[in-house]
Design a protein around this motif. Structure first.
Motif, short mmCIF file in Angstrom:
data_model
loop_
_atom_site.label_atom_id
_atom_site.label_comp_id
_atom_site.label_asym_id
_atom_site.label_seq_id
_atom_site.Cartn_x
_atom_site.Cartn_y
_atom_site.Cartn_z
N ALA A 194 50.20 63.95 28.34
CA ALA A 194 50.67 63.64 29.31
C ALA A 194 49.46 63.36 30.53
N VAL A 195 48.62 64.36 30.45
CA VAL A 195 47.40 64.25 31.70
C VAL A 195 46.60 63.05 31.16
N ASN A 196 46.50 62.82 29.98
CA ASN A 196 45.64 61.36 29.64
C ASN A 196 46.57 60.27 29.92
N ILE A 197 47.68 60.20 29.83
CA ILE A 197 48.75 59.11 30.58
C ILE A 197 48.46 58.94 32.06
N SER A 198 48.59 60.17 32.60
CA SER A 198 48.03 60.11 34.13
C SER A 198 46.73 59.38 34.45
N MET A 199 45.95 59.91 33.83
CA MET A 199 44.62 59.36 34.04
C MET A 199 44.49 57.76 33.72
N LEU A 200 45.26 57.33 32.85
CA LEU A 200 45.34 55.81 32.47
C LEU A 200 45.93 55.13 33.29
N ALA A 201 46.83 55.72 33.82
CA ALA A 201 47.95 55.21 34.93
C ALA A 201 46.81 55.07 36.28
N THR A 202 45.94 56.36 36.60
CA THR A 202 45.36 56.12 37.62
C THR A 202 44.19 55.03 37.58
N ASN A 203 43.58 54.97 36.34
CA ASN A 203 42.42 54.05 36.02
C ASN A 203 43.20 52.35 36.35
N ARG A 204 44.30 52.44 36.18
CA ARG A 204 45.39 51.16 35.88
C ARG A 204 45.44 50.62 37.26
N GLU A 205 45.81 51.76 38.29
CA GLU A 205 45.99 51.48 39.75
C GLU A 205 44.54 51.04 40.43
N ARG A 206 43.49 51.65 39.84
CA ARG A 206 42.13 51.37 40.53
C ARG A 206 41.94 49.87 40.26
N THR A 207 42.01 49.63 38.92
CA THR A 207 41.67 48.28 38.34
C THR A 207 42.52 46.95 39.28
N ASN A 208 43.76 47.47 39.19
CA ASN A 208 44.84 46.73 39.86
C ASN A 208 44.52 46.67 41.19
N ARG A 209 43.81 47.47 41.82
CA ARG A 209 43.45 47.33 43.33
C ARG A 209 42.15 46.66 43.70
N ALA A 210 41.46 46.67 42.46
CA ALA A 210 40.29 45.66 42.40
C ALA A 210 40.83 44.22 42.46
N LEU A 211 41.74 43.98 41.60
CA LEU A 211 42.17 42.61 41.30
C LEU A 211 42.86 42.05 42.32
N GLN A 212 43.77 42.76 43.16
CA GLN A 212 44.48 42.46 44.21
C GLN A 212 43.24 41.96 45.56
N HIS A 213 42.34 42.74 45.46
CA HIS A 213 41.21 42.53 46.62
C HIS A 213 40.73 41.03 46.31
N PHE A 214 40.58 40.94 44.71
CA PHE A 214 39.68 39.68 44.27
C PHE A 214 40.50 38.55 44.83
N LEU A 215 41.65 38.61 44.45
CA LEU A 215 43.04 37.66 44.68
C LEU A 215 42.92 37.50 46.11
N LYS A 216 42.75 38.29 46.99
CA LYS A 216 43.14 38.20 48.41
C LYS A 216 41.83 37.31 48.89
N VAL A 217 40.65 37.84 48.39
CA VAL A 217 39.49 36.89 48.96
C VAL A 217 39.38 35.66 48.58
N ARG A 218 40.09 35.53 47.32
CA ARG A 218 40.36 34.22 46.56
C ARG A 218 41.00 33.30 47.74
N ARG A 219 42.06 33.90 48.33
CA ARG A 219 42.87 33.14 49.20
C ARG A 219 42.21 33.05 50.50
#
Lengths: 205, 244
Positions: A73-98
């Motif tokens: 469960a701790v590993n899943i939490s870390m995975l979810a955290t990593n996903r959140e961070r990766t997604n945040r980068a993606l959202q920033h990239f898309l925002k800059v693209r627009r």
């Protein structure tokens, strides 16, 4: 997309499993105590003594499994955290693209955007897989705790037939029942949280 | 995010980013600097996480991400480098030059792809396709592991927190009247700079350098005689005042 709270849900699941481990450790001590008392009681508690090894085995398996699930469960939490961070980068990239679509070098963001999207898909897959495994592991442990409920009723019956050792063994039987109940509660809470996390996953992906 | 062409030489061009009108109110305004040398670019003190999107948009107006090969973080503070986790995703092949002392700390901002170049206490050189840029020690000004960037071609010293001033984001880019600027710098330097000894050591070394522009991370830049005026003023200023 995983909701922000997913890593919190997974961390809460880990905490419940941690508590279940602690209760199982108590149960293990109770089983050792039961073993000693029933040995002293000799013939009067022969029926009780027979079930103490079951309780010890059960406690030991529960400790092992609950620790494993807690780590997962701790590993899943870390995975979810990593996903959140990766997604945040993606959202920033898309925002800059627009927002900077007219920038001279805007197309150079497309490479990192594609790589980040691919990483997100891989993280999603790993996330789904691990949640599914967690579900199986929790169900397996829950089944063992159901066995504990049977042992605890048997131990009550055996305690009532243990002559002068009856009061002592009855307390032990009650402790076993309480421990099994507490572990069951923690597992149920963990399962409920898992349902929430899985619902989020189905809703967002 | 405003962009200001700061300096240029035959080998290097400097851009200054800052005065972001969309910046949330309670975060400190910062200057980010981009140095371009041929097909390579170095981004200095890229800023906090809140500034990432406007910074990335501003950078893409000037250079491509393939050209942005190097990052520099003068020290470990969040307004300097808390955006690292996002740059890490945008510039997986880049190198971050930062004090060796802070590597274990800076990695907490998230760094899976970028290469960390730990700068030795004595400083070092960044080679941008044959163009050498110096990393100058500035320890305890204000961080215990701290560097500035000196470009001997354009004669620009990026001086981090030294020379910084806290003022309105509509303030001009350049210090015009030094005496009027002093009140905006005094408390900042007295409180954030902990060591008079470190300060004098830095001043003595900087006096040997040929500098046309001194560019701090907050506030306005110094040019011409104002650089000398700043060094004289700083030399006489008692710092580390929180301990009485």
């Amino acid at each position: 997309m995983a909701k922000t709270e997913t890593y919190v849900l997974a961390a809460k699941i880990a905490a419940h499993l941690h508590y279940a481990t602690k209760v199982a450790e108590q149960l293990s001590l109770t089983a050792k105590n039961a073993h000693a008392v029933s040995a002293r009681a000799g013939q009067q508690a022969s029926g009780f003594r027979a079930i103490t090894s079951f309780i010890e085995d059960l406690a030991s398996t529960t400790i092992t499994q609950a620790s494993l699930i807690s780590n997962n469960a701790v590993n899943i939490s870390m995975l979810a955290t990593n996903r959140e961070r990766t997604n945040r980068a993606l959202q920033h990239f898309l925002k800059v693209r627009r927002s900077a679509h007219d920038a001279a070098h805007i197309q150079s963001i497309d490479g990192p955007t594609a790589i980040t999207q691919k990483q997100l898909r891989q993280l999603d897959e790993a996330f789904r897989d691990q949640l599914w495994q967690l579900e199986l592991q929790l169900e397996e442990t829950q089944q063992q705790i159901r066995a504990a409920a049977i042992i605890s009723s048997t131990s009550k019956v055996e305690a009532s037939q243990a002559g002068s050792f009856k009061p002592q063994l009855e307390v032990i039987a009650t402790n076993i029942a309480n421990a099994a109940d507490q572990i069951k509660q923690h597992l149920q809470s963990a399962q409920q949280l898992l349902v929430e996390a899985t619902d989020d996953l189905h809703h967002h992906y | 995010m405003k962009v200001h062409k700061l300096a240029s030489s035959a080998k290097t061009q400097w851009l200054m980013f800052g005065r972001d009108p969309n910046k949330p109110d309670k975060i400190i305004d910062t200057n980010q600097y981009l140095l371009r040398a041929g097909q390579r670019a170095l981004l200095m003190d890229p800023g906090g996480i809140e500034l990432f999107a406007p910074m990335l948009a501003a950078v893409l107006r000037e250079v491509s991400l393939e050209e942005l090969t190097d990052l520099f973080a003068s020290h470990q503070d969040p307004d300097i480098i808390s955006s690292l986790g996002l740059w890490d995703q945008a510039l997986p092949e880049a190198t971050l030059h930062s004090p060796w002392l802070w590597e274990g700390f800076i990695r907490h901002f998230g760094m899976n792809n970028i290469t960390y170049n730990p700068i030795a206490d004595t400083g070092g050189v960044i080679n941008l396709g044959g163009v050498e840029i110096e990393m100058v020690p500035a320890h305890y000004l204000h961080s215990s592991g701290n560097f500035h960037i000196y470009d001997p071609h354009a004669k620009v010293l990026m001086s981090g927190d030294v020379g910084a001033a806290l003022e309105d984001i509509n303030a001009p880019m350049e210090v015009d009247n030094f005496d009027q600027h002093i009140p905006k710098m005094r408390k900042f330097h007295q409180r954030w700079m902990p060591s008079n000894r470190a300060k004098l050591d830095w001043i003595n070394r900087v006096r040997q350098m040929d500098i046309d522009i001194m560019a701090p991370q907050h506030g306005r830049i110094f040019t011409g005689d104002n650089i000398q005026r700043f060094l004289d003023w700083f030399e006489g200023l008692e710092v580390g005042v929180a301990v009485s």
